[in-house]
Write a protein that holds these residues in place. Structure first.
Motif, PDB file in Angstrom:
ATOM      1  N   GLU A 121       0.821  -1.206   0.000  1.00 24.34           N
ATOM      2  CA  GLU A 121       0.000   0.000   0.000  1.00 24.34           C
ATOM      3  C   GLU A 121       0.855   1.256   0.000  1.00 24.34           C
ATOM      4  O   GLU A 121       0.416   2.301  -0.464  1.00 24.34           O
ATOM      5  N   ASN A 168      -1.584  -3.596 -10.086  1.00 20.45           N
ATOM      6  CA  ASN A 168      -1.106  -2.673  -9.059  1.00 20.45           C
ATOM      7  C   ASN A 168      -2.270  -1.824  -8.550  1.00 20.45           C
ATOM      8  O   ASN A 168      -2.320  -0.629  -8.756  1.00 20.45           O
ATOM      9  N   LEU A 189      -1.546   0.028  -4.301  1.00 21.34           N
ATOM     10  CA  LEU A 189      -0.564   1.064  -3.989  1.00 21.34           C
ATOM     11  C   LEU A 189      -1.240   2.420  -3.825  1.00 21.34           C
ATOM     12  O   LEU A 189      -1.813   2.964  -4.767  1.00 21.34           O
ATOM     13  N   CYS A 238      -1.937   3.332 -11.801  1.00 17.33           N
ATOM     14  CA  CYS A 238      -1.937   3.022 -10.366  1.00 17.33           C
ATOM     15  C   CYS A 238      -3.176   3.717  -9.804  1.00 17.33           C
ATOM     16  O   CYS A 238      -3.103   4.789  -9.204  1.00 17.33           O
TER      17      CYS A 238
END
Length: 114
Positions: free
Chosen positions: A8, A36, A39, A59
């Protein structure tokens, strides 16, 4: 980035093996095939001067990305699909001879330091 796709939060070190970290490579944290999605936060050190093309593209969970004033070169679509990017410089303080185009960064919203 290996197992970083499951993290994270990531803090990029300012040195690695005794050498300064100056570049985030093209596609370094890019989400490929939606891998992903966790994150949320990346801390970039002042040692970084260049962010490559598509470095953080897609992301989608990333909500805390502050670009230090040391960065003078940003590749195309570095933040495409990212909802918010904060710059530690004012919009009028972009370096002379810049190698990045705000319109091609791809993020939904930019916050400039006042």
């Amino acid at each position: 980035i290996g197992n970083a796709i499951y993290m994270e939060s990531i803090v990029i070190p300012s040195t690695y093996n005794g050498k300064p970290v100056t570049t985030i490579l093209p596609g370094a944290f890019a989400s490929k095939d939606g891998d992903n999605v966790t994150l949320k936060s990346i801390v970039i050190p002042e040692s970084v001067v260049k962010i490559g093309n598509d470095a953080f593209s897609f992301c989608v969970a990333l909500t805390n990305l502050v670009i230090p004033s040391s960065v003078t070169e940003i590749g195309s679509y570095a933040f495409v699909g990212v909802s918010l990017v904060t710059f530690e410089r004012s919009e009028n303080d972009i370096p002379e001879g810049q190698r990045w185009d705000i319109g091609s960064l791809g993020c939904a919203e930019i916050i400039w330091k006042k």
